[in-house]
Design an enzyme around this catalytic site. Structure first.
Site, PDB file in Angstrom:
ATOM      1  N   GLN A  15       0.844  -1.211   0.000  1.00  0.00           N
ATOM      2  CA  GLN A  15       0.000   0.000   0.000  1.00  0.00           C
ATOM      3  C   GLN A  15       0.874   1.255   0.000  1.00  0.00           C
ATOM      4  O   GLN A  15       0.581   2.214  -0.724  1.00  0.00           O
ATOM      5  CB  GLN A  15      -1.046   0.006   1.109  1.00  0.00           C
ATOM      6  CG  GLN A  15      -0.582  -0.320   2.477  1.00  0.00           C
ATOM      7  CD  GLN A  15      -1.699  -0.128   3.525  1.00  0.00           C
ATOM      8  OE1 GLN A  15      -2.657   0.597   3.316  1.00  0.00           O
ATOM      9  NE2 GLN A  15      -1.541  -0.792   4.654  1.00  0.00           N
ATOM     10  N   ASP A  39      12.865 -10.585  -5.424  1.00  0.00           N
ATOM     11  CA  ASP A  39      12.620 -11.200  -4.122  1.00  0.00           C
ATOM     12  C   ASP A  39      13.811 -10.816  -3.241  1.00  0.00           C
ATOM     13  O   ASP A  39      14.938 -11.262  -3.486  1.00  0.00           O
ATOM     14  CB  ASP A  39      12.515 -12.723  -4.300  1.00  0.00           C
ATOM     15  CG  ASP A  39      12.419 -13.459  -2.979  1.00  0.00           C
ATOM     16  OD1 ASP A  39      12.461 -12.800  -1.913  1.00  0.00           O
ATOM     17  OD2 ASP A  39      12.313 -14.699  -3.021  1.00  0.00           O
ATOM     18  N   ILE A  40      13.562  -9.996  -2.235  1.00  0.00           N
ATOM     19  CA  ILE A  40      14.703  -9.470  -1.471  1.00  0.00           C
ATOM     20  C   ILE A  40      15.434 -10.548  -0.666  1.00  0.00           C
ATOM     21  O   ILE A  40      16.547 -10.317  -0.201  1.00  0.00           O
ATOM     22  CB  ILE A  40      14.307  -8.271  -0.560  1.00  0.00           C
ATOM     23  CG1 ILE A  40      13.281  -8.665   0.506  1.00  0.00           C
ATOM     24  CG2 ILE A  40      13.832  -7.090  -1.390  1.00  0.00           C
ATOM     25  CD1 ILE A  40      13.067  -7.584   1.573  1.00  0.00           C
ATOM     26  N   ALA A  63       8.002  -6.060   2.907  1.00  0.00           N
ATOM     27  CA  ALA A  63       8.102  -6.623   4.260  1.00  0.00           C
ATOM     28  C   ALA A  63       7.137  -7.787   4.401  1.00  0.00           C
ATOM     29  O   ALA A  63       6.156  -7.894   3.650  1.00  0.00           O
ATOM     30  CB  ALA A  63       7.764  -5.557   5.307  1.00  0.00           C
ATOM     31  N   TYR A  64       7.426  -8.619   5.369  1.00  0.00           N
ATOM     32  CA  TYR A  64       6.453  -9.620   5.822  1.00  0.00           C
ATOM     33  C   TYR A  64       5.599  -8.879   6.841  1.00  0.00           C
ATOM     34  O   TYR A  64       6.079  -8.547   7.929  1.00  0.00           O
ATOM     35  CB  TYR A  64       7.187 -10.799   6.457  1.00  0.00           C
ATOM     36  CG  TYR A  64       6.288 -11.941   6.892  1.00  0.00           C
ATOM     37  CD1 TYR A  64       6.286 -13.145   6.192  1.00  0.00           C
ATOM     38  CD2 TYR A  64       5.451 -11.823   8.003  1.00  0.00           C
ATOM     39  CE1 TYR A  64       5.464 -14.204   6.590  1.00  0.00           C
ATOM     40  CE2 TYR A  64       4.629 -12.870   8.391  1.00  0.00           C
ATOM     41  CZ  TYR A  64       4.645 -14.054   7.685  1.00  0.00           C
ATOM     42  OH  TYR A  64       3.839 -15.102   8.073  1.00  0.00           O
ATOM     43  N   THR A  65       4.333  -8.578   6.500  1.00  0.00           N
ATOM     44  CA  THR A  65       3.525  -7.689   7.350  1.00  0.00           C
ATOM     45  C   THR A  65       2.362  -8.398   8.058  1.00  0.00           C
ATOM     46  O   THR A  65       1.572  -7.733   8.728  1.00  0.00           O
ATOM     47  CB  THR A  65       2.954  -6.511   6.518  1.00  0.00           C
ATOM     48  OG1 THR A  65       2.253  -7.051   5.398  1.00  0.00           O
ATOM     49  CG2 THR A  65       4.032  -5.573   6.043  1.00  0.00           C
ATOM     50  N   TYR A 128       6.819 -10.491  14.689  1.00  0.00           N
ATOM     51  CA  TYR A 128       6.879  -9.429  13.671  1.00  0.00           C
ATOM     52  C   TYR A 128       7.757  -8.268  14.166  1.00  0.00           C
ATOM     53  O   TYR A 128       8.660  -7.812  13.466  1.00  0.00           O
ATOM     54  CB  TYR A 128       5.462  -8.940  13.353  1.00  0.00           C
ATOM     55  CG  TYR A 128       5.408  -7.684  12.512  1.00  0.00           C
ATOM     56  CD1 TYR A 128       5.714  -7.705  11.151  1.00  0.00           C
ATOM     57  CD2 TYR A 128       5.038  -6.453  13.073  1.00  0.00           C
ATOM     58  CE1 TYR A 128       5.671  -6.541  10.382  1.00  0.00           C
ATOM     59  CE2 TYR A 128       4.987  -5.290  12.311  1.00  0.00           C
ATOM     60  CZ  TYR A 128       5.302  -5.344  10.975  1.00  0.00           C
ATOM     61  OH  TYR A 128       5.261  -4.192  10.214  1.00  0.00           O
ATOM     62  N   LYS A 132      11.310  -7.031  12.577  1.00  0.00           N
ATOM     63  CA  LYS A 132      11.506  -5.673  12.048  1.00  0.00           C
ATOM     64  C   LYS A 132      12.660  -4.969  12.770  1.00  0.00           C
ATOM     65  O   LYS A 132      13.428  -4.236  12.157  1.00  0.00           O
ATOM     66  CB  LYS A 132      10.214  -4.860  12.174  1.00  0.00           C
ATOM     67  CG  LYS A 132       9.077  -5.310  11.265  1.00  0.00           C
ATOM     68  CD  LYS A 132       9.319  -5.088   9.776  1.00  0.00           C
ATOM     69  CE  LYS A 132       9.289  -3.643   9.384  1.00  0.00           C
ATOM     70  NZ  LYS A 132       9.423  -3.467   7.903  1.00  0.00           N
TER      71      LYS A 132
END
Ligand SMILES: NC(=O)c1ccc[n+]([C@@H]2O[C@H](COP(=O)([O-])OP(=O)(O)OC[C@H]3O[C@@H](n4cnc5c(N)ncnc54)[C@H](OP(=O)(O)O)[C@@H]3O)[C@@H](O)[C@H]2O)c1
Length: 280
Positions: A15, A39-40, A63-65, A128, A132
């Site tokens: 988003q 793909d990071i 990110a994996y959110t 998470y 982060k």
């Protein structure tokens, strides 16, 4: 004619990424990368893409959110939010490329009584949040020209977010929704954060760790009420909100009770929740 400022936007379907694309200044040459293009977690791919485009700056919104899923999917959360971010940081550092990386209020434990400053010590209470925080530390350690912006409670016209969930529930005809009232934060329009990032890239790096969030402090139930009250005024479907405590609304992960960030900078022409709702 001036040379365009070349920016590589990673995670461009997020988003936030989509809000940045909508607002990219005319003097930017914006190159966008979805997860299928880059793909990071693939170190070699990170190097190849950065070598190919050699941008002036990189914005990482990937990110994996999925905060709840991360509890049972720790490996993947760390792979993306820590190892993936390290891959980018290392690749940027080789060519001294500026990297703007996005992090979260969930690095804090939520026990504070006043807005979190960048100097406050993180203490994440979820997988998470820990993943982060690991990403933040890796960016700072491995990329000299890096900046981290922590933000909170993002919403926008794009992707999945709380505001869109509330609209969906109203349109499905749910009369009443239960929403937690004991988690306090600052809902932040991703378009405003996009403006803040664009503004930041016009300036040299002064601070490597920043906070940006919109200014209104509220609970999730206040946020839901604000969405529904605006829709009611407009004659659109809405729900009534029953405030509940977090213990009455169990989720796989505990979230910070208070995750207000002290925003370190502001933007002009900030867009309000009602203007975003008008677009929906
Ligand atoms: N959402 C919030 O409330 C919130 C709050 C605070 C901070 N943040 C942070 O703000 C940033 C943007 O959040 P957002 O809500 O805009 O994100 P989002 O909409 O959930 O999108 C995340 C994006 O990351 C991409 N991605 C996942 N794994 C990847 C990989 N291995 N390689 C490349 N791309 C990958 C996804 O691509 P696919 O769609 O293809 O999987 C997706 O487009 C993130 O850093 C997030 O941690 C978000």
């Amino acid at each position: 004619m001036s040379v365009p400022f070349k920016v590589l936007l990673i995670g461009s379907n997020s988003q936030l990424g989509r809000c940045i694309k909508d607002r990219a200044p005319d003097n930017w040459c914006l190159i966008t990368m979805t997860s299928s293009q880059l793909d990071i977690t693939n170190q070699q791919q990170c190097r190849q893409v950065i070598d190919r485009y050699h941008p002036d700056a990189i914005i990482n919104t990937a990110a994996y959110t999925a905060v709840d899923n991360a509890e049972s999917d720790e490996h993947q959360a760390f792979l993306v939010n820590a190892q993936g971010v390290k891959n980018l940081a290392l690749a940027c550092n080789i060519d001294n490329i500026r990297l703007v990386h996005i992090s979260t209020d969930y690095v804090f434990d939520g026990t504070a009584k006043q807005p979190y400053q960048t100097t406050d010590t993180p203490n994440p209470i979820s997988v998470y949040g820990r993943s982060k925080l690991a990403g933040e530390l890796l960016v700072l350690a491995h990329c000299a020209q890096s900046q981290i912006i922590r933000t909170s409670w993002l919403y926008s016209e794009y992707g999945h977010n709380f505001m869109k969930t509330m609209i969906r529930l109203a349109e499905e005809g749910r009369g009443e929704v239960k929403v937690v009232d004991d988690q306090i934060g600052c809902p932040t329009y991703a378009g405003n954060l996009a403006q803040a990032i664009i503004g930041l890239l016009k300036k040299p790096i002064n601070n490597r760790l920043l906070h940006y969030c919109d200014s209104e402090i509220m609970s999730w139930s206040d946020f839901a009420k604000a969405v529904f009250s605006y829709r009611q005024q407009k004659g659109q479907a809405y729900c009534t909100v029953s405030p509940v405590s977090s213990s009455e609304y169990p989720t796989p992960v505990k979230r910070p009770a208070y995750s207000v960030l002290q925003s370190g900078f502001d933007i002009e022409n900030k867009v309000s929740l009602s203007s975003v709702l008008d677009k929906m």
